[in-house]
Design a protein around this motif. Structure first.
Motif, PDB file in Angstrom:
ATOM      1  N   MET A   1      13.294 -22.362   5.433  1.00  0.00           N
ATOM      2  CA  MET A   1      14.322 -21.318   5.361  1.00  0.00           C
ATOM      3  C   MET A   1      14.580 -20.712   6.730  1.00  0.00           C
ATOM      4  N   ALA A   2      13.514 -20.361   7.439  1.00  0.00           N
ATOM      5  CA  ALA A   2      13.669 -19.751   8.763  1.00  0.00           C
ATOM      6  C   ALA A   2      14.303 -20.729   9.736  1.00  0.00           C
ATOM      7  N   GLY A   3      13.845 -21.968   9.735  1.00  0.00           N
ATOM      8  CA  GLY A   3      14.416 -22.973  10.622  1.00  0.00           C
ATOM      9  C   GLY A   3      15.882 -23.248  10.312  1.00  0.00           C
ATOM     10  N   SER A   4      16.241 -23.277   9.032  1.00  0.00           N
ATOM     11  CA  SER A   4      17.640 -23.485   8.658  1.00  0.00           C
ATOM     12  C   SER A   4      18.513 -22.340   9.130  1.00  0.00           C
TER      13      SER A   4
ATOM     14  N   LEU B   1      18.220 -10.719  10.440  1.00  0.00           N
ATOM     15  CA  LEU B   1      17.816  -9.786   9.386  1.00  0.00           C
ATOM     16  C   LEU B   1      17.440 -10.456   8.064  1.00  0.00           C
ATOM     17  N   PRO B   2      18.003 -11.606   7.690  1.00  0.00           N
ATOM     18  CA  PRO B   2      17.514 -12.259   6.467  1.00  0.00           C
ATOM     19  C   PRO B   2      16.031 -12.642   6.531  1.00  0.00           C
ATOM     20  N   LEU B   3      15.454 -12.669   7.718  1.00  0.00           N
ATOM     21  CA  LEU B   3      14.039 -13.006   7.849  1.00  0.00           C
ATOM     22  C   LEU B   3      13.131 -11.773   7.723  1.00  0.00           C
ATOM     23  N   LEU B   4      13.685 -10.607   7.450  1.00  0.00           N
ATOM     24  CA  LEU B   4      12.859  -9.392   7.352  1.00  0.00           C
ATOM     25  C   LEU B   4      11.761  -9.474   6.289  1.00  0.00           C
ATOM     26  N   PRO B   5      11.986 -10.089   5.122  1.00  0.00           N
ATOM     27  CA  PRO B   5      10.857 -10.211   4.188  1.00  0.00           C
ATOM     28  C   PRO B   5       9.678 -10.991   4.776  1.00  0.00           C
ATOM     29  N   LEU B   6       9.974 -12.029   5.552  1.00  0.00           N
ATOM     30  CA  LEU B   6       8.883 -12.767   6.198  1.00  0.00           C
ATOM     31  C   LEU B   6       8.220 -11.917   7.274  1.00  0.00           C
ATOM     32  N   PHE B   7       9.005 -11.099   7.946  1.00  0.00           N
ATOM     33  CA  PHE B   7       8.430 -10.195   8.941  1.00  0.00           C
ATOM     34  C   PHE B   7       7.514  -9.170   8.275  1.00  0.00           C
ATOM     35  N   ALA B   8       7.869  -8.718   7.080  1.00  0.00           N
ATOM     36  CA  ALA B   8       7.011  -7.790   6.346  1.00  0.00           C
ATOM     37  C   ALA B   8       5.671  -8.445   6.011  1.00  0.00           C
TER      38      ALA B   8
END
Length: 160
Positions: free
Chosen positions: A80-83, A110-117
């Motif tokens: 997901m992050a790579g895409s 910003l769509p990666l914020l859940p992974l950052f959490a």
């Protein structure tokens, strides 16, 4: 866009470093990217983030067995992050963003914020039993302070 250039490779965006183009705009540029924190805020934030990522890495190294058991899930997150990164690079490099041209900004991450959490939770766990709770409190207070400081910067830019 994301990695340092190889020798002999031309810059995709002249004069825009990854630090300015990605970190500063992700960490805090507001009002159409014309309002920003003072430079010392970005440096302090970068030091804090590097420390938190180091603690998260410590947790991941200590719990390697759990990672092996959840490798399919981790592969999904990486995909997901790579895409997302590939899509941002494709749109920015081709200039498909109407009216923007070939500009990529940190807010697109910003769509990666859940992974950052998840990274923040791993960092707090990596601090250990003694320092985990105080670090968790510091992370929450720092997030509140960042938000209030950001609001004050925007208000002062438009009403000062």
């Amino acid at each position: 866009m994301y990695l340092p250039r190889l020798p002999g490779q031309r810059a995709a965006f002249e004069g825009v470093a990854a630090y300015d183009g990605w970190w500063k705009s992700f960490f805090g540029k507001f009002g159409g990217l014309n309002v920003a924190f003072p430079d010392w805020v970005y440096r302090i934030g970068l030091v804090m983030f590097v420390g938190l990522f180091a603690l998260a890495a410590r947790t991941l190294i200590a719990h390697r067995r759990v990672l092996r058991a959840r490798r399919e899930e981790l592969l999904g997150y990486a995909l997901m992050a790579g895409s997302l990164l590939a899509l941002i690079a494709l749109v920015a490099l081709r200039g498909w963003a109407p009216g923007i041209g070939a500009a990529a900004q940190g807010r697109y991450l910003l769509p990666l914020l859940p992974l950052f959490a998840v990274v923040l939770a791993l960092a707090v766990r990596g601090a250990g039993a003694r320092w985990g709770r105080p670090l968790g409190a510091v992370v929450v207070v720092a997030a509140i302070a960042w938000s209030l400081f950001a609001q004050l910067v925007v208000v002062s830019a438009f009403y000062a």
